[in-house]
Write a protein that holds these residues in place. Structure first.
Motif, PDB file in Angstrom:
ATOM      1  N   ASP A   9       4.654 -44.946  71.864  1.00 22.70           N
ATOM      2  CA  ASP A   9       5.243 -45.810  70.843  1.00 22.70           C
ATOM      3  C   ASP A   9       6.777 -45.827  70.993  1.00 22.70           C
ATOM      4  OD1 ASP A   9       5.429 -47.196  68.245  1.00 22.70           O
ATOM      5  OD2 ASP A   9       6.195 -45.272  67.519  1.00 22.70           O
ATOM      6  N   ASP A  11       9.488 -47.418  68.256  1.00 22.64           N
ATOM      7  CA  ASP A  11      10.250 -47.206  67.023  1.00 22.64           C
ATOM      8  C   ASP A  11       9.792 -45.933  66.306  1.00 22.64           C
ATOM      9  OD1 ASP A  11      11.978 -49.750  66.670  1.00 22.64           O
ATOM     10  OD2 ASP A  11       9.995 -50.528  67.162  1.00 22.64           O
ATOM     11  N   ASP A 163       3.870 -42.307  65.917  1.00 20.67           N
ATOM     12  CA  ASP A 163       4.301 -41.756  64.623  1.00 20.67           C
ATOM     13  C   ASP A 163       3.806 -42.512  63.398  1.00 20.67           C
ATOM     14  OD1 ASP A 163       5.946 -44.069  64.995  1.00 20.67           O
ATOM     15  OD2 ASP A 163       7.350 -43.247  63.534  1.00 20.67           O
TER      16      ASP A 163
HETATM   17 MG    MG Z   1       6.503 -46.036  65.480  1.00 24.44          MG
END
Ligand code: MG
Ligand code: ZN
Length: 231
Positions: A9, A11, A163
C-alpha cells in the motif's frame, strides 16, 4: 518453486501521510469534505468518492508538484525494497491513491522504477484534474478505485503490506499480511494470518521469516537466498 510477490500500500504505509487528502486540503473546494463524510458513512465507495473529489481540484501542475515534493516516505522503505530484491521477492505498489503523485514522490528516492497499480490522475493542461480507475473491479465489495484483490489475482504467493480499508479486500485472499494501524484490527477480528508492524523497519526485519510465518513448507522456499544461507 514459489515466487513471492509483495503488494505494498502507499498512503499511510509507504507515504507517512495521505497524499490525496493533502492535495484536497490545499487545492479543492471545501465540498470535498462533504463527499468524504459520505464515504466514511458508507453511502458511497472510495472510487465514487475520489472521482468526485479530484474533480474539485483547482490547481496548476506546478502547484501540485510543489506540494508533492514536500511529502515524505517511511525512511525504511528504500532498505525494505533492497532486502526484498536480495530475497528475489518482487515489490509492487498497489494503491487506491493517485499514480502521478506516487510516481513523483518515489522518484525523489530513486524508486519510481517499481510497478505501480493505482488510480490514474489526469491533468487538463490548465487547472483541472480528473480520475480514472483502470484497476477497479465492479464485482468487489470494496467499491474501491483500485481493487487490490483483483491486482493480486493469478499471483502465486502474495504478501500484503497495508494499513487501512483499501487493503481489506486483498487481506482476505493474500497468503500473509504485514498489518499496520486499522488493518491490524481487521485482521484480528476476521482471523487473517498476519504480523503487526509499526513501520517498514519492522516489515524489513520480518521479511527473512516470511515463509515460516506464512506456513510455506521449506521445499517451496528453497529458492530464497536467505534459505540457502541458513542451511
Ligand atoms: Mg493506506
Ligand atoms: Zn477487491
Amino acid at each position: 518453486m514459489r515466487d513471492w510477490m509483495i503488494l505494498c500500500d502507499f498512503d499511510g504505509t509507504i507515504a507517512v501521510d495521505d497524499v490525496t487528502d493533502a492535495l484536497l486540503t490545499s487545492f479543492a473546494a471545501s465540498e470535498w469534505m462533504r463527499i468524504e463524510a459520505d464515504w466514511h458513512a458508507g453511502r458511497i465507495g472510495s472510487r465514487e468518492c475520489m472521482t468526485a473529489q479530484v474533480a474539485l481540484i483547482d490547481a496548476s501542475q506546478q502547484a501540485v508538484d510543489a506540494l508533492l515534493d514536500t511529502m515524505i516516505i517511511d525512511p525504511a522503505f528504500p532498505a525494505f525494497v533492497a532486502e526484498a530484491a536480495r530475497m528475489d521477492m518482487s515489490v509492487t505498489v498497489v494503491s487506491d491513491g493517485l499514480d502521478y503523485a506516487i510516481r513523483r514522490i518515489l522518484a525523489g528516492y530513486g524508486l519510481d522504477y517499481l510497478p505501480i497499480r493505482a488510480n490514474r490522475l489526469l491533468h487538463d493542461g490548465d487547472r483541472g484534474w480528473s480520475l480514472q480507475s483502470p484497476f477497479a473491479s465492479p464485482g468487489c465489495a470494496s467499491a474501491s478505485g483500485t481493487c487490490k484483490c483483483r491486482v493480486a489475482r493469478d499471483q502465486a504467493t502474495t504478501l500484503l503490506i497495508g494499513d487501512g480499508p483499501s487493503d481489506f479486500c486483498l487481506a482476505g485472499t493474500a497468503d500473509y499480511v504485514f498489518a499496520k494501524d486499522r488493518l491490524i484490527k481487521h485482521c484480528r477480528t476476521t482471523g487473517i494470518p498476519h504480523s503487526s508492524i509499526a513501520n517498514l523497519r519492522d516489515a524489513r526485519a520480518l521479511l527473512p521469516r516470511l515463509p515460516g510465518l506464512a506456513g510455506i513448507p521449506a521445499a517451496f522456499s528453497q529458492n530464497l537466498p536467505l534459505r540457502r544461507q541458513m542451511v
